[in-house]
Design an enzyme around this catalytic site. Structure first.
Site, PDB file in Angstrom:
ATOM      1  N   GLY A 232     112.965 -87.080 -17.359  1.00  0.00           N
ATOM      2  CA  GLY A 232     112.495 -86.243 -15.768  1.00  0.00           C
ATOM      3  C   GLY A 232     113.250 -85.818 -14.857  1.00  0.00           C
ATOM      4  O   GLY A 232     114.615 -85.736 -15.608  1.00  0.00           O
ATOM      5  N   SER A 233     112.538 -85.182 -13.392  1.00  0.00           N
ATOM      6  CA  SER A 233     113.572 -85.223 -12.639  1.00  0.00           C
ATOM      7  C   SER A 233     114.651 -86.150 -12.049  1.00  0.00           C
ATOM      8  O   SER A 233     113.916 -87.641 -11.934  1.00  0.00           O
ATOM      9  CB  SER A 233     112.692 -84.203 -12.265  1.00  0.00           C
ATOM     10  OG  SER A 233     112.156 -85.019 -11.292  1.00  0.00           O
ATOM     11  N   VAL A 236     111.946 -87.803  -9.956  1.00  0.00           N
ATOM     12  CA  VAL A 236     111.011 -88.915  -9.620  1.00  0.00           C
ATOM     13  C   VAL A 236     111.932 -89.773 -10.016  1.00  0.00           C
ATOM     14  O   VAL A 236     111.605 -91.820 -10.151  1.00  0.00           O
ATOM     15  CB  VAL A 236     110.258 -88.741 -11.165  1.00  0.00           C
ATOM     16  CG1 VAL A 236     109.392 -89.742 -11.400  1.00  0.00           C
ATOM     17  CG2 VAL A 236     108.987 -87.187 -10.598  1.00  0.00           C
ATOM     18  N   GLY A 237     113.199 -89.879 -11.322  1.00  0.00           N
ATOM     19  CA  GLY A 237     114.470 -91.030 -11.514  1.00  0.00           C
ATOM     20  C   GLY A 237     115.024 -91.785 -10.675  1.00  0.00           C
ATOM     21  O   GLY A 237     114.768 -92.975 -10.980  1.00  0.00           O
ATOM     22  N   GLU A 254     117.478 -90.517 -18.224  1.00  0.00           N
ATOM     23  CA  GLU A 254     118.208 -89.000 -18.632  1.00  0.00           C
ATOM     24  C   GLU A 254     117.378 -87.888 -17.874  1.00  0.00           C
ATOM     25  O   GLU A 254     115.888 -87.574 -17.906  1.00  0.00           O
ATOM     26  CB  GLU A 254     117.409 -89.135 -19.964  1.00  0.00           C
ATOM     27  CG  GLU A 254     118.760 -87.783 -20.953  1.00  0.00           C
ATOM     28  CD  GLU A 254     117.809 -86.354 -21.147  1.00  0.00           C
ATOM     29  OE1 GLU A 254     117.887 -85.794 -19.505  1.00  0.00           O
ATOM     30  OE2 GLU A 254     116.956 -85.646 -21.312  1.00  0.00           O
ATOM     31  N   CYS A 288     116.440 -79.455 -20.109  1.00  0.00           N
ATOM     32  CA  CYS A 288     117.533 -80.128 -19.287  1.00  0.00           C
ATOM     33  C   CYS A 288     119.230 -80.019 -19.513  1.00  0.00           C
ATOM     34  O   CYS A 288     119.835 -80.441 -17.882  1.00  0.00           O
ATOM     35  CB  CYS A 288     117.855 -81.989 -19.091  1.00  0.00           C
ATOM     36  SG  CYS A 288     118.035 -82.513 -20.805  1.00  0.00           S
TER      37      CYS A 288
END
Length: 486
Positions: A232-233, A236-237, A254, A288
């Site tokens: 994800g982003s 948030v990561g 990732e 991505c």
């Protein structure tokens, strides 16, 4: 409407299909026409706990199962995906807003990853290593971590769920999967259905459809999972990594990208145009690895720009179920607004719109922007939509500097008539992946996949799955007698 949207609009916990017990529903909409596809009552903290408990109970016996028997589950899962491919593709188009081409692309790669999972079931090899102590034998075992939590995104959800779920299971782990709220079927319950029908023992794979507004950080804080695999982003990561670290968990991240495709002065311009258009606009730029920036040597910039903009103008934007459509809707109205705001901000900063796409509901037509100020923050952020920045450069050194001037480091590409020139260029770029004379969007089952900087931590695919989803255990055996100082 496919029966998947009715039959699979539930939680899947401990081998049972059941509604959640939360106080509200997640509504699954078709992003193109707004049709309500499904309504799923969300899972609560208690149901997340039940899912993890089920995975932990089932995992011990699964880890002790002969890996050849485990392998058979993935062989059947692959056959089921092949048999149901057409129906799955229809569900993908409806739920994700992706085109038919994108659905076929996602299914093709997913099948390759299932084939690799078949191989991974037999890959957890141990070894015996020497000891400086006479009579001692050192055995290093490769063992499952136990239970893995997987959080998947909305853009390529079937693939990116199976990409972590299948290897984790193949290596002897239990799994709890939390799909994105916008793709609960193709990213979650459809995966559970495939493995249930393939004969995976009950409890090993659980799917909880829920939201942080309901469960907070419970999914990653829970004491049972030892690894959290998140796609994800980077925003948030970063949070996922922080919470995992504070609970002594491993995180595999990732994350996003701000990738560049570079066209050197000796490139095949027509081929570079094709690669750049695909790299930016596949799945509406919601990837991505998509090329946010296209850098072109000034000596070929006019030729490239003319051909590139002509090709972009010729792409059809509209209904993703129409085989002629290249650009379907973005996933939701928030994403459409965010992408439109990027275009307007760039123009306000002085950029020129060579192609200025309009936005109608979730349909965002492509935009091609040039003359973006070098200090614009837009050039250093991920843009998850059909917008591309064209940037001229005068030397390879300048191109390397521009490409690396980003907090991200995921993918990229360079086009040149000299392969070794391209490889030398690629070596100077701070990314986890880079491609010579190709596009920026690639994923293959046996090569390490992942990024540097804000684009992630760790790698997936091939042998790196062992590092992600297993751990090592040292057991020594003294065949003689060790000397002790007292």
């Amino acid at each position: 409407m496919s029966s998947y949207f009715t039959d699979l609009a539930q939680q899947y916990i401990d081998g049972e299909w059941r509604p959640g017990t939360g106080s509200w529903d997640i509504i699954d909409f078709n992003p193109y026409d707004g049709e309500k596809l499904a309504s799923i009552t969300i899972a609560t903290i208690d149901e997340v706990d039940q899912a993890y408990q089920a995975a932990a109970r089932a995992q011990k016996q699964w880890a002790a199962t002969n890996p050849y028997a485990r392998r058979a589950v993935f062989e059947k899962a692959l056959r089921l995906v092949e048999e149901r491919e057409q129906e799955i593709a229809e569900v993908m188009v409806a739920e994700q807003g992706g085109t038919r081409m994108k659905a076929a692309f996602e299914l093709h790669i997913t099948k390759e990853f299932l084939r690799e999972a078949i191989h991974l079931a037999l890959s957890a090899e141990g070894k015996i290593v020497p000891s400086p102590i006479d009579g001692k034998e050192n055995r290093v075992y490769r063992v499952p971590v136990g239970v893995v939590g997987v959080i998947s995104p909305f853009n390529v959800p079937f693939l990116l769920s199976i990409k972590s779920v299948a290897p984790a299971l193949a290596l002897g782990n239990g799994v709890v999967l939390k799909p994105h709220q916008n793709t609960p079927i193709t990213g979650g319950t459809l995966v559970a259905k495939i493995f249930e029908d393939a004969g995976l023992p009950a409890g090993l794979l659980n799917v909880v459809v829920t939201d942080i507004a309901e469960i907070g950080d419970t999914f990653i804080e829970h004491p049972i999972p030892k690894v959290i695999s998140f796609t994800g982003s980077d925003k948030v990561g970063r949070h996922v990594a922080t919470v995992c670290a504070s609970h002594f968990k491993r995180s595999v991240l990732e994350l996003g990208g701000n990738n560049a495709l570079v066209v050197l002065d000796d490139a095949d311009i027509d081929y570079a145009v094709d690669a750049a258009v695909f790299s930016r606009f596949v799945h509406q730029g919601q990837a991505c690895m998509a090329a946010n920036r296209v850098l072109v040597h000034r000596s070929v910039a006019d030729d490239f720009t003319e051909k590139f903009t002509a090709k972009v103008r010729g792409m059809k934007t509209g209904d993703p179920s129409d085989p002629a459509t290249v650009i379907g809707p973005v996933i939701n109205s928030s994403q459409a607004d965010a992408v439109s705001a990027v275009v307007e901000q760039a123009i306000a900063e002085g950029a020129t719109a060579l192609v200025h796409g309009t936005t109608t509901d979730n349909l965002v037509a492509p935009s091609v922007l040039t003359d973006v100020p070098a200090d614009s923050a837009l050039l250093r952020q991920e843009v998850f939509g059909p917008v591309v920045f064209l940037l001229p450069f005068d030397s390879e050194e300048e191109a390397v500097r521009i490409v690396n001037d980003s907090p991200y480091g995921l993918s990229g590409a360079v086009h040149t008539g000299d392969i070794e020139r391209g490889v030398n260029f690629a070596k100077q770029i701070d990314t986890g992946m880079f491609h010579v004379n190709d596009g920026t969007v690639h994923d293959e089952p046996i090569v390490p996949f992942g990024g540097e900087k804000h684009s992630g931590i760790g790698r997936l695919n091939g042998e790196t799955m062992l590092d992600a989803f297993t751990t090592t255990k040292w057991i020594s055996v003294q065949h003689g007698r060790s000397p002790f100082p007292f």
